[in-house]
Design an enzyme around this catalytic site. Structure first.
Site, PDB file in Angstrom:
ATOM      1  N   CYS A  29     -26.675  31.395  13.328  1.00 11.91           N
ATOM      2  CA  CYS A  29     -27.046  31.768  14.698  1.00 11.91           C
ATOM      3  C   CYS A  29     -27.307  33.274  14.809  1.00 11.91           C
ATOM      4  O   CYS A  29     -26.376  34.070  14.734  1.00 11.91           O
ATOM      5  CB  CYS A  29     -25.916  31.331  15.640  1.00 11.91           C
ATOM      6  SG  CYS A  29     -26.036  31.969  17.314  1.00 11.91           S
ATOM      7  N   CYS A  32     -25.538  35.087  17.659  1.00 12.47           N
ATOM      8  CA  CYS A  32     -24.105  35.184  17.354  1.00 12.47           C
ATOM      9  C   CYS A  32     -23.835  36.420  16.496  1.00 12.47           C
ATOM     10  O   CYS A  32     -22.852  37.134  16.704  1.00 12.47           O
ATOM     11  CB  CYS A  32     -23.621  33.939  16.609  1.00 12.47           C
ATOM     12  SG  CYS A  32     -23.758  32.407  17.541  1.00 12.47           S
TER      13      CYS A  32
END
Length: 105
Positions: A29, A32
């Site tokens: 991600c 993230c």
């Protein structure tokens, strides 16, 4: 910041004596990875009032499923074993600090 798992989530998060922000994330991600250094800074600056931990959703599907994590990054703040705030998506540090003001003031 400490990593938590399905195995120690209850002890580390639900039974904590101070609010805990759980960063639900995954290796793949991009947002993230963008938010991780910001959370690290907030943890260093406000760790006495708010604990920040990471939970990898790919490796800990039980906890991620229990809390209905469908998109990441997904930040949940737990207090006294209950979810008291949810922050979705990557945000700049100033915006995160505003969202977390009630826990770090």
């Amino acid at each position: 910041m400490k990593a938590v798992t399905d195995a120690d989530f209850e002890t580390a998060v639900l039974k904590s004596d101070k609010p805990v922000l759980v960063d639900f994330w995954a290796e793949w991600c991009g947002p993230c990875r963008m938010i991780a250094p910001v959370l690290e800074e907030i943890s260093k600056e406000h760790g006495d009032k708010l604990e920040i931990v990471k939970l990898n959703t790919d490796e800990n599907v039980g906890t991620a499923g229990k809390y209905g994590i469908m998109q990441i990054p997904n930040l949940l703040v737990f207090k006294d074993g209950e979810v008291v705030k949810q922050i979705l998506g990557a945000k700049p540090k100033a915006a995160l600090l505003r969202d977390l003001q009630e826990f770090i003031a």
